[in-house]
Design an enzyme around this catalytic site. Structure first.
Site, PDB file in Angstrom:
ATOM      1  N   ASP A   1       2.906  -4.722   7.900  1.00 21.42           N
ATOM      2  CA  ASP A   1       1.742  -3.845   7.793  1.00 21.42           C
ATOM      3  C   ASP A   1       0.505  -4.736   7.908  1.00 21.42           C
ATOM      4  OD1 ASP A   1      -0.431  -2.388   6.983  1.00 21.42           O
ATOM      5  OD2 ASP A   1       0.454  -1.684   5.100  1.00 21.42           O
TER       6      ASP A   1
ATOM      7  N   CYS B   1      -4.675   2.667  -3.771  1.00 29.08           N
ATOM      8  CA  CYS B   1      -3.428   3.112  -3.122  1.00 29.08           C
ATOM      9  C   CYS B   1      -2.352   2.040  -3.235  1.00 29.08           C
ATOM     10  CB  CYS B   1      -3.661   3.486  -1.656  1.00 29.08           C
ATOM     11  SG  CYS B   1      -4.820   4.817  -1.434  1.00 29.08           S
TER      12      CYS B   1
ATOM     13  N   LYS C   1     -10.388  -0.224  10.280  1.00 26.15           N
ATOM     14  CA  LYS C   1     -10.572  -1.395   9.430  1.00 26.15           C
ATOM     15  C   LYS C   1     -10.960  -2.636  10.238  1.00 26.15           C
ATOM     16  CE  LYS C   1      -7.170   0.111   5.982  1.00 26.15           C
ATOM     17  NZ  LYS C   1      -7.991   0.706   4.944  1.00 26.15           N
TER      18      LYS C   1
ATOM     19  N   HIS D   1       0.869  -1.178   0.000  1.00 26.25           N
ATOM     20  CA  HIS D   1       0.000   0.000   0.000  1.00 26.25           C
ATOM     21  C   HIS D   1       0.909   1.231   0.000  1.00 26.25           C
ATOM     22  CE1 HIS D   1      -2.866   2.960   1.640  1.00 26.25           C
ATOM     23  NE2 HIS D   1      -3.837   2.132   1.328  1.00 26.25           N
TER      24      HIS D   1
ATOM     25  N   GLN E   1      -4.680  -4.986   6.732  1.00 26.91           N
ATOM     26  CA  GLN E   1      -5.681  -5.867   6.120  1.00 26.91           C
ATOM     27  C   GLN E   1      -5.778  -7.227   6.802  1.00 26.91           C
ATOM     28  OE1 GLN E   1      -7.823  -4.879   3.943  1.00 26.91           O
ATOM     29  NE2 GLN E   1      -6.881  -2.876   3.602  1.00 26.91           N
TER      30      GLN E   1
END
Lengths: 146, 408
Positions: free
Chosen positions: B199, B366, B225, B122, B202
């Site tokens: 990261d 993104c 999220k 991302h 998600q």
């Protein structure tokens, strides 16, 4: 609703954009994209000594609204100057962003994009080709004989 | 324990029938998840009953607020299986957490040092490092992706050298749903003395994460999220790593002593790295969401999410003109499906799907380098959560047929 936006005139304009081509030689060129959706437009012109567009070339990868707008620009541009494109762009922006009626210009009918007014995320798609044209001509103004 | 879909979905007001209005079919969870009412209630209750600044005043309300904030930190620590909540730093989100690291960790680097990223990142896990490269002269290298968007780990040996100081990669792609095989990356990073940042933006919405088992140094994610409020995120860091970070932002709360000419910073990373008044109520909301998520039956939920994913992938087969991004294999894949029609732009697809109450995202997500690597400029994305139903997947497939009918 979408059927107002995706009406036949818009779809036909977008289909016409499939036929646009690049110029072999141009006086000025500009590329722009919309980061949100990935529309990409390249506009290039040949211009006369008094700044009128004599030939126009394009490349577009974008949504239906962007391609329809490019097609409208293509129909309008020949014989026009920077000031004409700027006026139409301002008109289009006024209509989309502020909801004001467009000023009448016999050479171009922007009303097919009225339904896009309700969809703020799509305004940039419609405006992209005209903004690219302004950039191209503006760059030309800044760097050439005009 | 099991998985009671109806009672779970009923916790989310935005997804409930309101009578008369069009039903929301929300398939944009990779952008932002919906929020359960009890999380909102926790935020409102905090604001009504415990609103005060933290770690400053000694009155009762301030003590309640401080306690609530610290409790939220402990909730996050439990969710990540972190040994101590001192290793949890609250941020504004994933982006600000990575920017914090790009300064705090990155400013300790020097010209010639390297950071290994991947093509699947991302922009949030790319641009902060590009900026660091411009500031410090650090070189960025990239693990390529294969045609399914998975990291090509065969390239690791040539990409990882002793010059590499940090491997910063996605735990789960927001475009293809590919879950990264972390173990070999950590092993390779350790072999050259590099730190590892994942990261997790998600990944966290799909269940608790065990950072100790992952054996990583840093983990970041966003609250919005994973069923929590906006404006709150998390940086996990090993204590010894956090303590070596340079100060990112200065301000109240992060100091032991201040004079006109210099300041002595707090030694506890959770204080030193959280300058100013934090997003207290949002942290409380995140804590409530984390506590609740830990009570859920994740094996059952993951099986359900995989069933939804399979249903969507199989249903998409009826559109031969549609290119699916990512693997057809649902193993190690979150329920995120990117797809591209050969002639219809994603923005047009999403616009018309909205008429059917379907909320999806179209664009580059993104992740422009990943889309470039996959040979597309923009994609439509259906991203599912455990509160989505098979009916919603079927509604998407039916609506797609109509979109294609309208625009071709």
């Amino acid at each position: 609703m979408s059927h107002e936006l995706y009406q036949q005139q818009i779809k036909q304009l977008a289909a016409d954009a499939d036929d646009v081509e690049r110029l072999k030689f141009s006086d000025c060129t500009a590329s722009l994209d919309t980061p949100l959706c990935g529309d990409e437009v390249l506009v290039e012109f040949k211009t006369s000594a008094d700044g009128r567009i004599t030939e126009a070339g394009y490349e577009v990868s974008g949504c239906l609204l962007c391609r329809a707008s490019l097609s409208l620009l293509n129909r309008y541009a020949l014989g026009k100057k920077l000031g004409d494109i700027a006026r139409v762009t301002a008109n289009l922006e006024e209509m989309l962003v502020h909801g004001r009626p467009t000023q009448i210009d016999d050479d171009i009918d922007l009303n097919c994009f009225k339904p896009a007014q309700a969809h703020a995320t799509r305004h940039d798609c419609v405006l992209l080709p005209f903004r690219a044209a302004l950039n191209a001509l503006g760059h030309s103004m800044a760097t050439s004989r005009y | 324990m099991g998985f009671d879909f109806s009672s779970l979905r009923s916790l989310f007001p935005a997804l409930c029938e309101h009578g008369g209005g069009q039903r929301l079919l929300y398939l944009d969870n990779a952008a932002t998840s919906q929020i359960p009412k009890f999380v909102l209630d926790a935020v409102v209750r905090h604001e009504l009953e415990s609103r005060a600044n933290i770690q400053r005043s000694s009155h009762s309300l301030a003590e309640k607020a401080t306690q609530a904030y610290n409790n939220a930190r402990q909730s996050v620590a439990r969710f990540l299986n972190v040994a101590s909540s001192d290793e949890i730093v609250f941020t504004a989100g994933t982006t600000s957490a990575i920017n914090l690291l790009a300064h705090g960790f990155g400013n300790n680097l020097k010209t010639g040092d390297e950071i290994l990223l991947s093509e699947a990142e991302h922009h949030s896990n790319l641009i902060p490092w590009q900026l660091l490269g411009q500031r410090v002269g650090v070189k960025l290298r990239f693990i390529p992706v294969d045609e399914e968007g998975r990291l090509d780990l065969q390239k690791l040996p040539e990409l990882l050298t002793t010059r590499c100081k940090l491997v910063a990669i996605t735990h789960c792609s927001n475009v293809t749903g590919a879950i990264t095989d972390v173990k070999p990356i950590v092993a390779a990073a350790r072999a050259v003395g590099a730190r590892v940042l994942l990261d997790g933006a998600q990944m966290v919405p799909h269940g608790p994460v065990d950072v100790q088992t992952l054996d990583i140094d840093f983990y970041v994610f966003s609250g919005h999220k994973c069923f929590a409020p906006n404006g709150i995120g998390v940086l996990y860091g090993r204590r010894e790593e956090l303590s070596q970070l340079q100060v990112f932002q200065g301000g109240g709360g992060m100091v032991d002593h201040v004079s006109l000419c210099e300041s002595r910073y707090a030694t506890a990373p959770t204080r030193m790295l959280e300058a100013g008044t934090p997003a207290i109520a949002q942290a409380v909301g995140l804590g409530a969401a984390m506590d609740w998520m830990q009570t859920l039956d994740w094996p059952a939920i993951r099986a359900y999410e995989t069933r939804l994913l399979n249903r969507l992938l199989n249903g998409m087969q009826k559109f031969p003109e549609m290119k699916l991004l990512g693997s057809r294999d649902t193993h190690d894949r979150a329920p995120v499906v990117g797809f591209v029609h050969e002639t219809i732009h994603p923005h047009d697809i999403c616009h018309i799907l909205n008429d059917y109450g379907l909320a999806l995202r179209g664009g580059h997500h993104c992740a422009q380098p990943l889309l470039n690597a996959l040979g597309v400029k923009a994609a439509t994305r259906a991203s599912l959560a455990f509160y989505n139903s098979e009916d919603e997947v079927d509604a998407l497939l039916a609506a797609l047929e109509e979109v294609i009918d309208i625009l071709t």
